[in-house]
Design a protein around this motif. Structure first.
Motif, PDB file in Angstrom:
ATOM      1  N   VAL A 168     -53.536 -21.971   1.843  1.00  0.00           N
ATOM      2  CA  VAL A 168     -52.619 -21.304   1.544  1.00  0.00           C
ATOM      3  C   VAL A 168     -50.966 -21.647   1.690  1.00  0.00           C
ATOM      4  O   VAL A 168     -50.771 -22.381   2.890  1.00  0.00           O
ATOM      5  CB  VAL A 168     -52.864 -19.791   2.481  1.00  0.00           C
ATOM      6  CG1 VAL A 168     -51.669 -19.040   2.275  1.00  0.00           C
ATOM      7  CG2 VAL A 168     -53.990 -19.126   2.167  1.00  0.00           C
ATOM      8  N   LEU A 191     -48.169  -8.046   3.494  1.00  0.00           N
ATOM      9  CA  LEU A 191     -49.204  -8.168   2.600  1.00  0.00           C
ATOM     10  C   LEU A 191     -49.500  -6.708   1.895  1.00  0.00           C
ATOM     11  O   LEU A 191     -49.578  -5.906   2.539  1.00  0.00           O
ATOM     12  CB  LEU A 191     -50.387  -8.781   3.318  1.00  0.00           C
ATOM     13  CG  LEU A 191     -51.190  -9.869   3.145  1.00  0.00           C
ATOM     14  CD1 LEU A 191     -50.362 -11.249   3.139  1.00  0.00           C
ATOM     15  CD2 LEU A 191     -52.331 -10.038   3.789  1.00  0.00           C
ATOM     16  N   HIS A 192     -49.884  -7.011   0.415  1.00  0.00           N
ATOM     17  CA  HIS A 192     -50.378  -5.816   0.057  1.00  0.00           C
ATOM     18  C   HIS A 192     -51.392  -6.119  -0.962  1.00  0.00           C
ATOM     19  O   HIS A 192     -51.797  -7.528  -1.038  1.00  0.00           O
ATOM     20  CB  HIS A 192     -49.035  -5.276  -0.829  1.00  0.00           C
ATOM     21  CG  HIS A 192     -48.369  -6.107  -1.939  1.00  0.00           C
ATOM     22  ND1 HIS A 192     -48.756  -6.615  -3.110  1.00  0.00           N
ATOM     23  CD2 HIS A 192     -47.007  -6.866  -1.867  1.00  0.00           C
ATOM     24  CE1 HIS A 192     -47.774  -7.556  -3.581  1.00  0.00           C
ATOM     25  NE2 HIS A 192     -47.240  -7.615  -2.833  1.00  0.00           N
ATOM     26  N   SER A 195     -45.481  -4.275  -5.623  1.00  0.00           N
ATOM     27  CA  SER A 195     -44.652  -3.633  -4.482  1.00  0.00           C
ATOM     28  C   SER A 195     -43.467  -3.262  -4.686  1.00  0.00           C
ATOM     29  O   SER A 195     -42.940  -2.417  -3.936  1.00  0.00           O
ATOM     30  CB  SER A 195     -44.810  -4.734  -3.269  1.00  0.00           C
ATOM     31  OG  SER A 195     -44.100  -5.903  -3.877  1.00  0.00           O
ATOM     32  N   PHE A 202     -52.730 -12.695   6.742  1.00  0.00           N
ATOM     33  CA  PHE A 202     -53.940 -13.417   5.947  1.00  0.00           C
ATOM     34  C   PHE A 202     -55.004 -13.479   7.009  1.00  0.00           C
ATOM     35  O   PHE A 202     -56.055 -13.493   6.461  1.00  0.00           O
ATOM     36  CB  PHE A 202     -53.353 -14.748   5.473  1.00  0.00           C
ATOM     37  CG  PHE A 202     -52.774 -14.708   3.934  1.00  0.00           C
ATOM     38  CD1 PHE A 202     -53.408 -13.783   2.888  1.00  0.00           C
ATOM     39  CD2 PHE A 202     -51.654 -14.798   3.816  1.00  0.00           C
ATOM     40  CE1 PHE A 202     -52.845 -13.821   1.873  1.00  0.00           C
ATOM     41  CE2 PHE A 202     -50.884 -14.491   2.612  1.00  0.00           C
ATOM     42  CZ  PHE A 202     -51.469 -14.328   1.589  1.00  0.00           C
ATOM     43  N   TYR A 214     -47.861 -18.384  -2.143  1.00  0.00           N
ATOM     44  CA  TYR A 214     -47.273 -17.013  -1.877  1.00  0.00           C
ATOM     45  C   TYR A 214     -45.676 -17.091  -1.499  1.00  0.00           C
ATOM     46  O   TYR A 214     -45.299 -17.971  -0.566  1.00  0.00           O
ATOM     47  CB  TYR A 214     -48.076 -15.982  -0.940  1.00  0.00           C
ATOM     48  CG  TYR A 214     -49.211 -15.872  -1.043  1.00  0.00           C
ATOM     49  CD1 TYR A 214     -49.516 -14.931  -1.886  1.00  0.00           C
ATOM     50  CD2 TYR A 214     -50.259 -16.768  -0.409  1.00  0.00           C
ATOM     51  CE1 TYR A 214     -51.137 -14.783  -2.269  1.00  0.00           C
ATOM     52  CE2 TYR A 214     -51.746 -16.537  -0.843  1.00  0.00           C
ATOM     53  CZ  TYR A 214     -51.987 -15.462  -1.650  1.00  0.00           C
ATOM     54  OH  TYR A 214     -53.264 -15.417  -1.873  1.00  0.00           O
ATOM     55  N   MET A 241     -46.648 -13.322   7.691  1.00  0.00           N
ATOM     56  CA  MET A 241     -47.576 -13.328   6.649  1.00  0.00           C
ATOM     57  C   MET A 241     -49.003 -14.071   6.979  1.00  0.00           C
ATOM     58  O   MET A 241     -49.935 -13.753   6.624  1.00  0.00           O
ATOM     59  CB  MET A 241     -46.945 -14.009   5.704  1.00  0.00           C
ATOM     60  CG  MET A 241     -47.236 -13.145   4.223  1.00  0.00           C
ATOM     61  SD  MET A 241     -46.299 -13.823   2.764  1.00  0.00           S
ATOM     62  CE  MET A 241     -47.003 -12.772   1.794  1.00  0.00           C
ATOM     63  N   SER A 297     -50.368  -1.356   1.093  1.00  0.00           N
ATOM     64  CA  SER A 297     -50.005  -2.525   1.578  1.00  0.00           C
ATOM     65  C   SER A 297     -50.646  -2.349   3.004  1.00  0.00           C
ATOM     66  O   SER A 297     -51.096  -1.235   3.572  1.00  0.00           O
ATOM     67  CB  SER A 297     -48.508  -2.562   1.898  1.00  0.00           C
ATOM     68  OG  SER A 297     -48.096  -1.965   2.990  1.00  0.00           O
ATOM     69  N   HIS A 302     -51.622  -9.601  -3.117  1.00  0.00           N
ATOM     70  CA  HIS A 302     -51.828 -10.692  -2.322  1.00  0.00           C
ATOM     71  C   HIS A 302     -53.295 -10.909  -1.846  1.00  0.00           C
ATOM     72  O   HIS A 302     -54.055 -11.809  -2.076  1.00  0.00           O
ATOM     73  CB  HIS A 302     -51.094 -10.750  -1.033  1.00  0.00           C
ATOM     74  CG  HIS A 302     -49.580 -10.895  -0.874  1.00  0.00           C
ATOM     75  ND1 HIS A 302     -48.918  -9.520  -0.668  1.00  0.00           N
ATOM     76  CD2 HIS A 302     -48.632 -11.594  -1.558  1.00  0.00           C
ATOM     77  CE1 HIS A 302     -47.532  -9.792  -0.839  1.00  0.00           C
ATOM     78  NE2 HIS A 302     -47.561 -11.202  -1.314  1.00  0.00           N
ATOM     79  N   THR A 320     -55.904 -12.194  -4.939  1.00  0.00           N
ATOM     80  CA  THR A 320     -56.051 -13.850  -4.850  1.00  0.00           C
ATOM     81  C   THR A 320     -56.531 -14.248  -3.638  1.00  0.00           C
ATOM     82  O   THR A 320     -57.418 -15.126  -3.433  1.00  0.00           O
ATOM     83  CB  THR A 320     -54.619 -14.523  -4.980  1.00  0.00           C
ATOM     84  OG1 THR A 320     -53.531 -14.030  -4.380  1.00  0.00           O
ATOM     85  CG2 THR A 320     -54.412 -14.500  -6.387  1.00  0.00           C
ATOM     86  N   ALA A 321     -56.240 -13.652  -2.267  1.00  0.00           N
ATOM     87  CA  ALA A 321     -57.226 -13.991  -1.182  1.00  0.00           C
ATOM     88  C   ALA A 321     -58.523 -13.660  -1.268  1.00  0.00           C
ATOM     89  O   ALA A 321     -59.093 -14.468  -0.798  1.00  0.00           O
ATOM     90  CB  ALA A 321     -56.289 -13.281   0.190  1.00  0.00           C
TER      91      ALA A 321
END
Ligand SMILES: N[C@@H](Cc1ccc(O)cc1)C(=O)O
Length: 328
Positions: A65, A42-43, A215, A94, A36, A90, A222, A46, A49-50
């Motif tokens: 990551v 974070l929105h 975003s 996560f 990333y 970030m 977010s 992201h 995929t998380a």
């Protein structure tokens, strides 16, 4: 759910199916990553995929990551200092979102991308790649009309990250697919294996059901959003009573973003979803999987307004830990 199902659920595509199959059957030592660019908070992009990384952990993968600070810099996202600072924030977000620190490795790009070996391998890939190919790989990643030299180096570094991180599987949104194809083509020239990749679908803009949620434009969700923000965004969302809306009058394809968020964000993280309704409207509805919810919306059993009410509730639960983290 077996390993293969966990790996592939909600994926738009895998390259290739046979390679994924082999990874699923491999009992140990399989590794996946997502990179990333640290920017903003974070929105939902992201988080998509998380969610896949969380599935992969459950399927026995070790997960990395990559906080791609050098990439963000090359893609004009600010000064290196600022990007570094954002990368740290970030990482904490996560973790709050559910990527457990005990089995997720967080790596900063600049920790290995400035090493001599990496640099020389990068130059070798530069020799193998035309500017036109690099530019095409970046079409859906960088904005702006004229590609800078930095943005042509970017996809080659992204390709090189894969062997340097020692991962078998590269995960990303569909907009990363051309970079992964480039990686498959060029890495053998430096005696590295072509990587397997998995791409998550693009989710439509919440407000209109068109294009993709991002975003920078349109409506997204977010980790900064309050419960009230989430409620009003979801309330205003485009949600016809079908999973397959008609295109707009001028022929632009549309999706049902409310259903997409249920499918890709809510159901992967909750075992069941309860839609609260007053007794006089039939009482609460409970769903163990996405398909039943979609079917009820299509049949009219579930009203879009009730679906939205439940969506806001579950999104709020997903966002809350990150929101608290940000407030610290
Ligand atoms: N290209 C990714 C970021 C990224 C950078 C380096 C990588 O190795 C992987 C991913 C993005 O668009 O956000």
């Amino acid at each position: 759910m077996d390993a293969h199902e966990l790996i592939t659920r909600n994926a738009a595509e895998v390259v290739t199916e046979a390679e994924i199959e082999a990874l699923a059957d491999d009992p140990e030592g399989k590794r996946a990553y997502v990179g990333y660019e640290p920017s903003g908070v974070l929105h939902i992009g992201h988080m998509l995929t998380a969610n896949k990384l969380i599935d992969l952990q459950e399927a026995g993968f070790e997960v990395t990551v990559l906080l791609a600070d050098v990439h963000a810099y090359l893609n004009d996202k600010g000064s290196f200092e600022e990007i570094r600072h954002t990368a740290e924030r970030m990482r904490d977000q996560f973790i709050a979102y559910g990527l457990d620190e005990s089995n997720t490795q967080f790596v900063l790009g600049s920790d290995f991308q400035l090493d001599d070996d990496y640099t020389l391998d990068l130059h070798a890939l530069e020799l193998e790649t035309t500017l036109a190919r690099a530019e095409r790989a970046m079409a859906e990643i960088s904005s702006g009309d004229s590609v800078k030299v930095s943005q042509a180096v970017y996809p080659l570094m992204q390709a090189l990250d894969i062997p340097y991180l020692g991962v078998d599987l590269a995960v990303g949104g569909m907009e990363q697919r051309k970079v992964h194809m480039l990686a498959r083509d060029v890495l053998p020239s430096i005696d590295r294996e072509p990587p397997t990749s998995l791409h998550t679908p693009l989710i439509a803009d919440l407000g209109t059901g068109r294009g993709k949620m991002s975003s920078s434009e349109g409506v997204t969700i977010s980790m900064e959003d309050s419960r009230g923000d989430i409620e009003s965004k979801v309330n205003d969302a485009y949600c016809p009573p079908t999973a397959d809306p008609e295109p707009t009058e001028d022929g632009v394809e549309r999706e049902n973003p409310v259903l997409q968020v249920f499918e890709y964000h809510v159901f992967p993280r909750f075992d069941s979803v309860v839609v609260e309704r007053p007794e006089e409207y039939g009482g609460d509805l409970e769903y163990d999987g996405y398909d039943d919810l979609e079917a009820d919306l299509e049949s009219g059993e579930l009203h879009p307004a009730d679906a939205k009410g439940a969506l806001a509730e579950y999104l709020d639960r997903l966002i809350a830990p990150g929101r608290e983290q940000l407030a610290e």
